[in-house]
Design an enzyme around this catalytic site. Structure first.
Site, PDB file in Angstrom:
ATOM      1  N   VAL A 167      76.443  45.852  24.753  1.00 36.82           N
ATOM      2  CA  VAL A 167      75.410  46.850  25.044  1.00 36.82           C
ATOM      3  C   VAL A 167      75.319  47.878  23.913  1.00 36.82           C
ATOM      4  CG1 VAL A 167      74.623  48.601  26.666  1.00 36.82           C
ATOM      5  CG2 VAL A 167      75.791  46.574  27.524  1.00 36.82           C
TER       6      VAL A 167
ATOM      7  N   GLY B 279      79.961  47.081  21.554  1.00 41.21           N
ATOM      8  CA  GLY B 279      80.010  45.719  22.098  1.00 41.21           C
ATOM      9  C   GLY B 279      78.619  45.207  22.421  1.00 41.21           C
TER      10      GLY B 279
ATOM     11  N   GLY C  37      81.739  52.613  21.536  1.00 41.07           N
ATOM     12  CA  GLY C  37      81.776  51.199  21.904  1.00 41.07           C
ATOM     13  C   GLY C  37      80.574  50.462  21.353  1.00 41.07           C
TER      14      GLY C  37
ATOM     15  N   LYS D 261      80.596  42.055  44.271  1.00 40.14           N
ATOM     16  CA  LYS D 261      81.266  41.829  42.984  1.00 40.14           C
ATOM     17  C   LYS D 261      82.324  40.758  43.219  1.00 40.14           C
ATOM     18  CE  LYS D 261      81.230  43.664  38.782  1.00 40.14           C
ATOM     19  NZ  LYS D 261      80.091  44.202  38.056  1.00 40.14           N
TER      20      LYS D 261
END
Ligand code: NAD
Length: 349
Positions: A183, A181, A179, A79
């Site tokens: 996805v 957003g 959520g 990452k």
């Protein structure tokens, strides 16, 4: 400092990148490359402190090792994070400096988009490094991976519902999505097409109104969505929404959502199991985006649909292992990843 961090888990390499001309400050963490090059997105955030950024990149890269191992693709975990100063925005100069650092890793780390970065940013990184996936399709990449994440999540939700409720379809089931957003919105589109009854929450009022209008969804206040009367809870916003308090109040029989790090602590997996709530481990069910980027890297994007369907098979294996060994599903997923890693040899870190 990373050696002292509780999140340091014998990572193979942690690279600190500073570029004065562009103002870039970034950290690249390579956790484990036993199964293949480390894959994992680049997150850009104004962290409260450097220590917070270190903890984030170490935790996220470790999570990517487990996600990649469970996906069955030949990748390890990594990452990168960009530490923005207050008021500072990510710009092309910073991305090119970061791309130069990634290029120096000679393919040991492959990046993609994450919170705070876009597929357009991936196109900028591509100007200086080949080791980046998810640039827009017209620039030769596979594009935003969120649609793949959402589809993998749908497949995983179907598997969990089959196991917990013995039902073959989501039609008529109440799914609470937290959520809306990249996805969460796409997941709602898929769920609405399947005939699920949607309950939705987001801190953005406009998007909630659109979901009411387009999907016939019922709006629920953000602080009530985890506790509302639903069959499935799908956390698709922040991590850490499942803790002792919220689990005690959960009404859903299944937790299946895209958010990373959904459990506040490891003990929360046992709390869910004790209440008979079937938890689809986050890094298994939300692997669709990683699968897309990995297949792009391998030049095997034609396998995307079957590989996303495979998320359901992996979850079925995890659920069965958990039942057989009397563990939580989270522990069963960890065991599956650890088994695959151990088969690839001793840790290099
Ligand atoms: P996003 O930033 O596009 O969407 C998050 C949404 O959650 C936003 O609409 C935001 O307004 C809303 N939100 C924030 N706080 C909230 C709250 N308290 N209550 C309700 N809504 C809230 O992010 P995304 O790309 O859709 O990712 C969602 C989650 O899935 C994240 O945890 C991310 O790490 C994880 N994930 C995403 C991908 C991917 O492909 N994008 C892959 C794997 C995991």
């Amino acid at each position: 400092m990373p050696f002292d961090s509780g999140d340091f888990d014998a990572h193979e390499r942690v690279l600190f990148v500073a570029d004065r001309p562009s103002g870039l400050r970034a950290i690249v963490a390579i956790h484990d490359t036993r199964l293949g090059p480390a894959i994992g997105g680049c997150r850009a955030r104004a962290y409260a402190s450097e220590a917070e950024a270190v903890a984030d990149v170490l935790r996220l890269s470790r999570g990517m090792t487990y996600k990649a191992a469970c996906s069955g693709l030949p990748f390890g975990g990594g990452k990168s994070v960009v530490l923005l100063r207050p008021g500072q925005s990510l710009h092309a100069g910073m991305l090119r400096a970061l791309g130069g650092a990634i290029e120096q890793l000679r393919g040991d780390y492959i990046t993609g988009e994450d919170m705070g970065t876009s597929s357009q940013d991936m196109a900028t990184l591509r100007e200086v490094t080949r080791h980046v996936m998810g640039a827009p399709a017209d620039l030769g990449g596979s594009g935003d991976p969120s649609a793949s994440t959402a589809f993998g999540c749908l497949v995983g939700m179907r598997a969990a519902v089959r196991r917990r409720f013995g039902r073959e379809t989501l039609r008529g089931l109440r799914v609470a999505v937290q959520g809306l957003g990249h996805v969460g919105w796409r997941l709602c589109e898929l769920l609405a097409t399947e005939g699920a009854v949607l309950l939705v929450a987001d801190v953005r009022e406009d998007i909630v109104r659109r979901a009411e209008h387009l999907f016939g969804a019922t709006a629920v206040p953000s602080d009530r969505i985890a506790q509302c009367e639903a069959d499935v809870y799908a956390p698709c916003a922040l991590g850490g929404t499942l803790d002792e308090t919220s689990i005690a109040q959960l009404q859903a029989g299944v937790v299946a959502g895209a958010a990373n790090n959904q459990l506040r602590t490891a003990a929360d997996a046992d709390r869910l199991a004790a209440r008979g709530i079937l938890y689809a481990p986050d890094y298994v069910i939300n692997a669709g985006g990683m699968v897309q980027l990995g297949l792009e890297h391998l030049g095997r994007l034609r396998e995307l649909q079957p590989r996303l369907q495979g998320i359901g098979d992996t979850l079925e294996q995890v659920f069965a292992d958990a039942e057989r060994h009397g563990t939580s599903t989270a522990a069963a997923a960890d065991a599956l990843a650890q088994e695959r890693l151990a088969a690839a040899g001793a840790p290099r870190g």
